[in-house]
Design a protein around this motif. Structure first.
Motif, PDB file in Angstrom:
ATOM      1  N   GLN A  39       0.846  -1.186   0.000  1.00 58.41           N
ATOM      2  CA  GLN A  39       0.000   0.000   0.000  1.00 58.41           C
ATOM      3  C   GLN A  39       0.884   1.239   0.000  1.00 58.41           C
ATOM      4  OE1 GLN A  39      -2.907   0.162   3.173  1.00 58.41           O
ATOM      5  NE2 GLN A  39      -4.189   1.556   1.985  1.00 58.41           N
ATOM      6  N   ALA A  40       0.748   2.002  -1.057  1.00 55.59           N
ATOM      7  CA  ALA A  40       1.455   3.266  -1.180  1.00 55.59           C
ATOM      8  C   ALA A  40       0.570   4.385  -0.637  1.00 55.59           C
ATOM      9  CB  ALA A  40       1.805   3.539  -2.641  1.00 55.59           C
ATOM     10  N   GLY A  42      -1.954   7.166  -0.150  1.00 52.59           N
ATOM     11  CA  GLY A  42      -3.066   7.621  -0.957  1.00 52.59           C
ATOM     12  C   GLY A  42      -3.635   6.592  -1.905  1.00 52.59           C
ATOM     13  N   LYS A  43      -3.121   5.364  -1.834  1.00 54.14           N
ATOM     14  CA  LYS A  43      -3.599   4.307  -2.737  1.00 54.14           C
ATOM     15  C   LYS A  43      -4.189   3.150  -1.943  1.00 54.14           C
ATOM     16  CE  LYS A  43      -0.489   5.310  -6.583  1.00 54.14           C
ATOM     17  NZ  LYS A  43       0.472   4.727  -7.567  1.00 54.14           N
ATOM     18  N   GLU A  44      -4.962   2.332  -2.640  1.00 54.36           N
ATOM     19  CA  GLU A  44      -5.549   1.153  -2.010  1.00 54.36           C
ATOM     20  C   GLU A  44      -4.488   0.057  -1.855  1.00 54.36           C
ATOM     21  OE1 GLU A  44     -10.168   1.563  -3.587  1.00 54.36           O
ATOM     22  OE2 GLU A  44      -8.945  -0.143  -4.176  1.00 54.36           O
ATOM     23  N   ARG A  45      -4.756  -0.841  -0.929  1.00 58.54           N
ATOM     24  CA  ARG A  45      -3.865  -1.983  -0.747  1.00 58.54           C
ATOM     25  C   ARG A  45      -3.958  -2.870  -1.983  1.00 58.54           C
ATOM     26  NH1 ARG A  45      -3.416  -4.464   5.186  1.00 58.54           N
ATOM     27  NH2 ARG A  45      -3.150  -2.204   5.481  1.00 58.54           N
ATOM     28  N   GLU A  46      -2.808  -3.291  -2.472  1.00 61.52           N
ATOM     29  CA  GLU A  46      -2.714  -3.964  -3.760  1.00 61.52           C
ATOM     30  C   GLU A  46      -2.093  -5.357  -3.601  1.00 61.52           C
ATOM     31  OE1 GLU A  46      -0.352  -3.072  -7.988  1.00 61.52           O
ATOM     32  OE2 GLU A  46       0.381  -2.212  -6.115  1.00 61.52           O
ATOM     33  N   GLU A  89       8.372   3.245  -8.165  1.00 59.48           N
ATOM     34  CA  GLU A  89       6.942   2.969  -7.971  1.00 59.48           C
ATOM     35  C   GLU A  89       6.668   1.741  -7.117  1.00 59.48           C
ATOM     36  OE1 GLU A  89       8.532   3.491 -10.867  1.00 59.48           O
ATOM     37  OE2 GLU A  89       7.730   2.228 -12.470  1.00 59.48           O
ATOM     38  N   ALA A  92       6.360   1.460  -0.984  1.00 62.86           N
ATOM     39  CA  ALA A  92       5.093   1.203  -0.299  1.00 62.86           C
ATOM     40  C   ALA A  92       5.378   0.498   1.022  1.00 62.86           C
ATOM     41  CB  ALA A  92       4.173   0.330  -1.155  1.00 62.86           C
TER      42      ALA A  92
END
Length: 123
Positions: A39-40, A42-46, A89, A92
């Motif tokens: 999870q980065a 501001g982003k959702e857990r991926e 990128e 995270a």
């Protein structure tokens, strides 16, 4: 209950490598599908990678295929994530997760989570 503890995160330059480790305790580790998420800010857990109980069936999200490798050692109750050719990128917090049954891509299907370990890749 399954307790998960991640380690191995840190700061690395782009193109470098890191190996994350997840140590499991509690119920029989071999009965669980294991996965790594990230999870980065501001982003959702991926979902990143997963391995079914025997470790022979593995799954990866497209962005890490060919760079990351998941493996598990059921005798040592450990799952590893070898990360090569790291990119900015990839920065995270990385989480280890466990669920009964087979690997799934949705975080909501995982009952057990580690506390996370930060991976920062500098460009």
């Amino acid at each position: 209950q399954v307790q998960l503890v991640e380690s191995g995160g840190g700061l690395v330059q782009a193109g470098g490598s890191l190996r994350l480790s997840c140590a499991a305790s509690g119920r029989t580790f071999a009965n669980y599908a294991m996965a790594w998420f990230r999870q980065a800010p501001g982003k959702e857990r991926e979902f990143i990678a997963g391995a079914n109980w025997g470790g022979l069936s593995t799954y990866y999200t497209d962005s890490v295929k060919g760079r990351f490798t998941i493996s598990r050692d059921n005798a040592k109750n450990t799952v590893l994530l070898q990360m090569n050719s790291l990119k900015a990128e990839d920065t995270a917090v990385y989480y280890c997760a466990a669920k009964g049954g087979v690997v799934a891509g949705l975080s909501s299907e995982y009952a057990y989570w580690g506390q996370g370990t930060q991976v920062t890749v500098s460009s």
